[in-house]
Design a protein around this motif. Structure first.
Motif, PDB file in Angstrom:
ATOM      1  N   MET A 199      85.161 -19.634 -24.883  1.00  0.00           N
ATOM      2  CA  MET A 199      84.659 -20.929 -24.441  1.00  0.00           C
ATOM      3  C   MET A 199      83.276 -20.754 -23.830  1.00  0.00           C
ATOM      4  N   ALA A 200      82.313 -21.428 -24.411  1.00  0.00           N
ATOM      5  CA  ALA A 200      80.940 -21.321 -23.912  1.00  0.00           C
ATOM      6  C   ALA A 200      80.716 -22.322 -22.783  1.00  0.00           C
ATOM      7  N   LEU A 201      80.122 -21.840 -21.694  1.00  0.00           N
ATOM      8  CA  LEU A 201      79.789 -22.681 -20.555  1.00  0.00           C
ATOM      9  C   LEU A 201      78.271 -22.718 -20.423  1.00  0.00           C
ATOM     10  N   LEU A 202      77.690 -23.935 -20.481  1.00  0.00           N
ATOM     11  CA  LEU A 202      76.236 -24.058 -20.522  1.00  0.00           C
ATOM     12  C   LEU A 202      75.729 -24.955 -19.402  1.00  0.00           C
ATOM     13  N   ASP A 203      74.623 -24.562 -18.814  1.00  0.00           N
ATOM     14  CA  ASP A 203      73.875 -25.377 -17.855  1.00  0.00           C
ATOM     15  C   ASP A 203      72.603 -25.820 -18.557  1.00  0.00           C
ATOM     16  N   ILE A 204      72.434 -27.105 -18.795  1.00  0.00           N
ATOM     17  CA  ILE A 204      71.395 -27.616 -19.696  1.00  0.00           C
ATOM     18  C   ILE A 204      70.488 -28.596 -18.959  1.00  0.00           C
ATOM     19  N   ARG A 205      69.206 -28.519 -19.265  1.00  0.00           N
ATOM     20  CA  ARG A 205      68.232 -29.469 -18.726  1.00  0.00           C
ATOM     21  C   ARG A 205      67.438 -30.070 -19.868  1.00  0.00           C
ATOM     22  N   PHE A 206      67.207 -31.374 -19.790  1.00  0.00           N
ATOM     23  CA  PHE A 206      66.420 -32.058 -20.813  1.00  0.00           C
ATOM     24  C   PHE A 206      65.820 -33.331 -20.223  1.00  0.00           C
ATOM     25  N   LYS A 207      64.851 -33.883 -20.922  1.00  0.00           N
ATOM     26  CA  LYS A 207      64.193 -35.110 -20.468  1.00  0.00           C
ATOM     27  C   LYS A 207      64.997 -36.329 -20.907  1.00  0.00           C
ATOM     28  N   SER A 208      65.198 -37.247 -19.968  1.00  0.00           N
ATOM     29  CA  SER A 208      65.897 -38.497 -20.252  1.00  0.00           C
ATOM     30  C   SER A 208      64.919 -39.659 -20.214  1.00  0.00           C
ATOM     31  N   LEU A 209      64.931 -40.462 -21.249  1.00  0.00           N
ATOM     32  CA  LEU A 209      64.115 -41.674 -21.268  1.00  0.00           C
ATOM     33  C   LEU A 209      64.670 -42.699 -20.287  1.00  0.00           C
ATOM     34  N   GLU A 210      65.988 -42.854 -20.246  1.00  0.00           N
ATOM     35  CA  GLU A 210      66.592 -43.878 -19.402  1.00  0.00           C
ATOM     36  C   GLU A 210      66.463 -43.563 -17.914  1.00  0.00           C
ATOM     37  N   LEU A 211      66.429 -42.283 -17.550  1.00  0.00           N
ATOM     38  CA  LEU A 211      66.293 -41.895 -16.152  1.00  0.00           C
ATOM     39  C   LEU A 211      64.870 -41.473 -15.796  1.00  0.00           C
ATOM     40  N   ALA A 227      78.046 -28.225 -19.743  1.00  0.00           N
ATOM     41  CA  ALA A 227      78.795 -28.449 -20.978  1.00  0.00           C
ATOM     42  C   ALA A 227      79.758 -27.301 -21.235  1.00  0.00           C
ATOM     43  N   ILE A 228      80.943 -27.650 -21.723  1.00  0.00           N
ATOM     44  CA  ILE A 228      81.918 -26.680 -22.198  1.00  0.00           C
ATOM     45  C   ILE A 228      82.040 -26.863 -23.704  1.00  0.00           C
ATOM     46  N   LEU A 229      81.823 -25.791 -24.456  1.00  0.00           N
ATOM     47  CA  LEU A 229      81.900 -25.856 -25.915  1.00  0.00           C
ATOM     48  C   LEU A 229      82.956 -24.882 -26.430  1.00  0.00           C
ATOM     49  N   PRO A 230      83.905 -25.359 -27.242  1.00  0.00           N
ATOM     50  CA  PRO A 230      85.003 -24.507 -27.714  1.00  0.00           C
ATOM     51  C   PRO A 230      84.618 -23.697 -28.951  1.00  0.00           C
ATOM     52  N   VAL A 231      83.664 -22.806 -28.774  1.00  0.00           N
ATOM     53  CA  VAL A 231      83.117 -22.087 -29.936  1.00  0.00           C
ATOM     54  C   VAL A 231      83.542 -20.625 -30.005  1.00  0.00           C
ATOM     55  N   ASP A 232      84.179 -20.100 -28.947  1.00  0.00           N
ATOM     56  CA  ASP A 232      84.448 -18.660 -28.921  1.00  0.00           C
ATOM     57  C   ASP A 232      85.825 -18.347 -28.351  1.00  0.00           C
ATOM     58  N   HIS A 233      86.843 -19.004 -28.876  1.00  0.00           N
ATOM     59  CA  HIS A 233      88.217 -18.712 -28.471  1.00  0.00           C
ATOM     60  C   HIS A 233      88.681 -17.499 -29.279  1.00  0.00           C
ATOM     61  N   ILE A 234      88.510 -16.326 -28.717  1.00  0.00           N
ATOM     62  CA  ILE A 234      88.673 -15.070 -29.459  1.00  0.00           C
ATOM     63  C   ILE A 234      90.061 -14.472 -29.273  1.00  0.00           C
ATOM     64  N   ASP A 235      90.680 -14.132 -30.370  1.00  0.00           N
ATOM     65  CA  ASP A 235      91.913 -13.330 -30.381  1.00  0.00           C
ATOM     66  C   ASP A 235      91.478 -11.888 -30.646  1.00  0.00           C
ATOM     67  N   TYR A 236      91.405 -11.084 -29.576  1.00  0.00           N
ATOM     68  CA  TYR A 236      90.875  -9.726 -29.707  1.00  0.00           C
ATOM     69  C   TYR A 236      91.861  -8.792 -30.397  1.00  0.00           C
ATOM     70  N   VAL A 237      93.151  -9.086 -30.324  1.00  0.00           N
ATOM     71  CA  VAL A 237      94.143  -8.231 -30.989  1.00  0.00           C
ATOM     72  C   VAL A 237      93.954  -8.285 -32.499  1.00  0.00           C
ATOM     73  N   ASN A 238      93.795  -9.501 -33.005  1.00  0.00           N
ATOM     74  CA  ASN A 238      93.631  -9.671 -34.457  1.00  0.00           C
ATOM     75  C   ASN A 238      92.172  -9.783 -34.891  1.00  0.00           C
ATOM     76  N   LYS A 239      91.265  -9.685 -33.900  1.00  0.00           N
ATOM     77  CA  LYS A 239      89.828  -9.699 -34.171  1.00  0.00           C
ATOM     78  C   LYS A 239      89.420 -10.931 -34.979  1.00  0.00           C
ATOM     79  N   GLY A 256      78.804 -35.755  -5.438  1.00  0.00           N
ATOM     80  CA  GLY A 256      79.026 -34.601  -6.292  1.00  0.00           C
ATOM     81  C   GLY A 256      77.925 -34.398  -7.314  1.00  0.00           C
ATOM     82  N   ASP A 257      78.160 -33.451  -8.235  1.00  0.00           N
ATOM     83  CA  ASP A 257      77.196 -33.186  -9.295  1.00  0.00           C
ATOM     84  C   ASP A 257      77.923 -32.669 -10.529  1.00  0.00           C
ATOM     85  N   SER A 258      77.154 -32.208 -11.501  1.00  0.00           N
ATOM     86  CA  SER A 258      77.720 -31.824 -12.790  1.00  0.00           C
ATOM     87  C   SER A 258      78.570 -30.563 -12.746  1.00  0.00           C
ATOM     88  N   SER A 259      78.516 -29.823 -11.649  1.00  0.00           N
ATOM     89  CA  SER A 259      79.264 -28.562 -11.562  1.00  0.00           C
ATOM     90  C   SER A 259      80.656 -28.723 -10.962  1.00  0.00           C
TER      91      SER A 259
END
Length: 265
Positions: free
Chosen positions: A1-13, A21-33, A53-56
């Motif tokens: 599971m990738a955990l990302l801290d991202i910054r970008f420009k917002s037009l609305e803000l 962001a949490i992205l389900p891109v690396d759910h690894i089964d190491y036994v079966n590789k 609060g905040d995004s964290s």
């Protein structure tokens, strides 16, 4: 599971913003590789924080990362900045940001599903209000809404003096909402938005509503909103949950597994 801290420009803000962001891109089964993550595009939950609060916060206080990984769910967490996720004038269009711009940017940034049925919004306290408000306002974008201990009856929490208190000052709420007069019959009130959707034969997102029995300020307004949902049960699918606890992370974290299961089913 990738955990990302991202910054970008917002037009609305009108400035740089940060999201987690949490992205389900690396759910690894190491036994079966083998990488057992599901193929994109991913279902996505936009998860909103509460006052002060905040995004964290969701990462810090809950098991959301593990639950997202198990369920191959992307989770996007912006910062609400005490805005109640409503438009407040130039450079503070939080509703436009949450309901439109954030979806467009994150979908362009990652391989997320663009389907309504794969896109969800939720939050706790102020964030639960923001999820209900924006989930109903942008009903064409979100198929499910989660409201944990939502701030629904604003005048219960108004401190009409200018002195700081544990409640919100009237001036603070008016900065977020404008005038609170006639609040029950305008779009400030999620109940008004719900009734409007039903009256105009629009699709109403499914709703998961929950509050702790010992949440002295918010439990009664939450129960009253449940009664509204029940009144319109032919037009809206909803799930309601109560449990022991207060207005705190212990209660919200205990609810989270059931919520994620409800979202992805």
């Amino acid at each position: 599971m990738a955990l990302l801290d991202i910054r970008f420009k917002s037009l609305e803000l009108g400035r740089n913003v940060s999201i987690t962001a949490i992205l389900p891109v690396d759910h690894i089964d190491y036994v079966n590789k083998v990488n057992t993550s599901s193929n994109p595009p991913y279902k996505t939950l936009y998860l909103l924080n509460g006052l002060y609060g905040d995004s964290s916060e969701w990462i810090t206080h809950t098991n959301i990362k593990v639950l997202a990984e198990v369920n191959n769910l992307c989770v996007i967490m912006p910062s609400g900045e005490n805005s109640f996720y409503r438009n407040q004038g130039e450079g503070r269009n939080y509703s436009n940001f949450i309901g439109q711009e954030l979806l467009t940017i994150t979908r362009n940034m990652f391989n997320l599903s663009r389907k309504r049925e794969d896109t969800f919004i939720g939050g706790y306290s102020m964030g639960a209000y923001g999820a209900l408000y924006n989930g109903l306002k942008y009903h064409h974008n979100f198929s499910k809404i989660v409201g944990l201990s939502p701030v629904l009856k604003l005048d219960y929490s108004v401190n009409k003096s200018t002195k700081p208190s544990s409640h919100y000052s009237l001036s603070f709420l008016e900065n977020c909402f404008g005038s609170l007069e006639n609040m029950d019959i305008n779009e400030i009130n999620p109940e008004y938005l719900l009734k409007n959707l039903i009256a105009n034969d629009k699709r109403v997102p499914d709703i998961y509503l929950s509050c702790a029995e010992d949440d002295e300020i918010l439990i009664n307004p939450t129960r009253k909103f449940k009664e509204v949902l029940n009144k319109y049960k032919d037009n809206v699918n909803y799930t309601y949950s109560e449990g022991r606890g207060g207005h705190n992370w212990q209660y919200w974290d205990r609810q989270l597994e059931s919520i994620i299961n409800w979202i992805v089913k």
